[in-house]
Design a protein around this motif. Structure first.
Motif, PDB file in Angstrom:
ATOM      1  N   VAL A  58       0.873  -1.171   0.000  1.00  0.00           N
ATOM      2  CA  VAL A  58       0.000   0.000   0.000  1.00  0.00           C
ATOM      3  C   VAL A  58       0.912   1.223   0.000  1.00  0.00           C
ATOM      4  O   VAL A  58       1.670   1.430   0.945  1.00  0.00           O
ATOM      5  CB  VAL A  58      -0.924   0.022   1.231  1.00  0.00           C
ATOM      6  CG1 VAL A  58      -1.819   1.242   1.198  1.00  0.00           C
ATOM      7  CG2 VAL A  58      -1.751  -1.260   1.293  1.00  0.00           C
ATOM      8  N   CYS A  59       0.870   1.997  -1.056  1.00  0.00           N
ATOM      9  CA  CYS A  59       1.833   3.084  -1.199  1.00  0.00           C
ATOM     10  C   CYS A  59       1.161   4.350  -1.697  1.00  0.00           C
ATOM     11  O   CYS A  59       0.024   4.331  -2.178  1.00  0.00           O
ATOM     12  CB  CYS A  59       2.959   2.682  -2.155  1.00  0.00           C
ATOM     13  SG  CYS A  59       2.400   2.332  -3.831  1.00  0.00           S
ATOM     14  N   SER A  60       1.880   5.445  -1.606  1.00  0.00           N
ATOM     15  CA  SER A  60       1.396   6.725  -2.122  1.00  0.00           C
ATOM     16  C   SER A  60       1.677   6.799  -3.614  1.00  0.00           C
ATOM     17  O   SER A  60       2.385   5.953  -4.180  1.00  0.00           O
ATOM     18  CB  SER A  60       2.106   7.877  -1.407  1.00  0.00           C
ATOM     19  OG  SER A  60       3.491   7.861  -1.722  1.00  0.00           O
ATOM     20  N   ALA A  61       1.145   7.815  -4.269  1.00  0.00           N
ATOM     21  CA  ALA A  61       1.389   7.998  -5.703  1.00  0.00           C
ATOM     22  C   ALA A  61       2.876   8.179  -5.968  1.00  0.00           C
ATOM     23  O   ALA A  61       3.399   7.713  -6.994  1.00  0.00           O
ATOM     24  CB  ALA A  61       0.606   9.200  -6.215  1.00  0.00           C
ATOM     25  N   LEU A  62       3.588   8.803  -5.027  1.00  0.00           N
ATOM     26  CA  LEU A  62       5.026   9.010  -5.189  1.00  0.00           C
ATOM     27  C   LEU A  62       5.785   7.690  -5.189  1.00  0.00           C
ATOM     28  O   LEU A  62       6.800   7.542  -5.877  1.00  0.00           O
ATOM     29  CB  LEU A  62       5.543   9.915  -4.062  1.00  0.00           C
ATOM     30  CG  LEU A  62       7.022  10.301  -4.108  1.00  0.00           C
ATOM     31  CD1 LEU A  62       7.323  11.125  -5.359  1.00  0.00           C
ATOM     32  CD2 LEU A  62       7.394  11.088  -2.850  1.00  0.00           C
ATOM     33  N   GLY A  63       5.292   6.715  -4.417  1.00  0.00           N
ATOM     34  CA  GLY A  63       5.991   5.446  -4.322  1.00  0.00           C
ATOM     35  C   GLY A  63       5.632   4.421  -5.377  1.00  0.00           C
ATOM     36  O   GLY A  63       6.303   3.397  -5.519  1.00  0.00           O
TER      37      GLY A  63
END
Length: 232
Positions: free
Chosen positions: A136-141
């Protein structure tokens, strides 16, 4: 001479005894990232559980220049307190491991540090172990995980609010008979089990140790207020 940039050494830190001495280093690292709101108290909560393993990269790789440790030896992990990257590995239960706080200093991004940290964190002592990893990650990751072979399977929406928001809610049916608040350390066993069950229903994981730490805080000091809302 090879034109490829040599990746710096990653250092493994096991548990709060090795992680907490570097709490100011984690605060400094997060300052220029999407987690810049995380100060010492938030980092102390993250690093205080016995279920945490951290992987870090020292700034400018000074640990190696001064005879620092290799990937699995952390004797000199404190040589340089400034960090260029980190990832936390959380042992949620006997069969589930979570990864989070994948942070890289903005000035060192694009050099493969996040990929190197995650590859080290993904390693297992059992080569024959079958693993299913949900990131589960952010858009940056997202680009980093895609390079590691992950595919998009869905979107997670997180909704949060404070206890004060709940208490000021205009809901018609909300009154003192429906709302109860308590310090985390004062929760009864029944209340704790209720929280664990709700968390498990939302995440699919029974995060008992993490929930226990959230309620009692680090160093046995409660840092949480729990609100129980009932429709009855």
């Amino acid at each position: 001479m090879s034109s490829e940039r040599e990746l710096p050494t990653t250092h493994r830190l096991n548990g709060p005894s090795e992680l907490l001495p570097l709490v100011s280093s984690f605060v400094d690292l997060s300052a220029g990232t999407e987690f810049q709101s995380y100060k010492e108290s938030q980092w102390r909560f993250l690093l205080s559980g016995e279920d945490i393993t951290g992987y870090v990269i020292h700034s400018h790789n000074e640990g190696d220049e001064k005879g620092g440790s290799n990937d699995d030896d952390n004797d000199d992990a404190g040589v340089n307190p400034k960090l260029d990257g980190c990832v936390l590995k959380v042992h949620l239960d006997d069969t589930t491991i979570g990864f989070g706080m994948v942070l890289v200093r903005p000035s060192t991004r694009g050099r493969g540090l996040a990929k190197a940290l995650l590859n080290k964190a993904f390693e297992t002592d059992n080569e024959n172990e079958e693993r299913h990893v949900l990131a589960v990650c952010s858009a940056l990751g997202q680009p980093v995980y895609r390079k590691l072979g992950f595919d998009d399977v869905g979107t997670v929406t997180m909704l949060t609010c404070s206890v004060s928001d709940i208490m000021q809610s205009p809901w018609e049916n909300l009154n003192n008979e429906h709302l109860a608040t308590t310090d985390g350390k004062d929760c009864t066993s029944e209340q704790i089990n209720t929280l664990i069950n709700h968390d498990a229903a939302a995440t699919g994981i029974r995060r008992k140790e993490r929930m226990d730490l959230l309620l009692r805080g680090y160093a046995n000091q409660s840092r949480s207020t729990v609100a129980f809302l009932s429709s009855h």
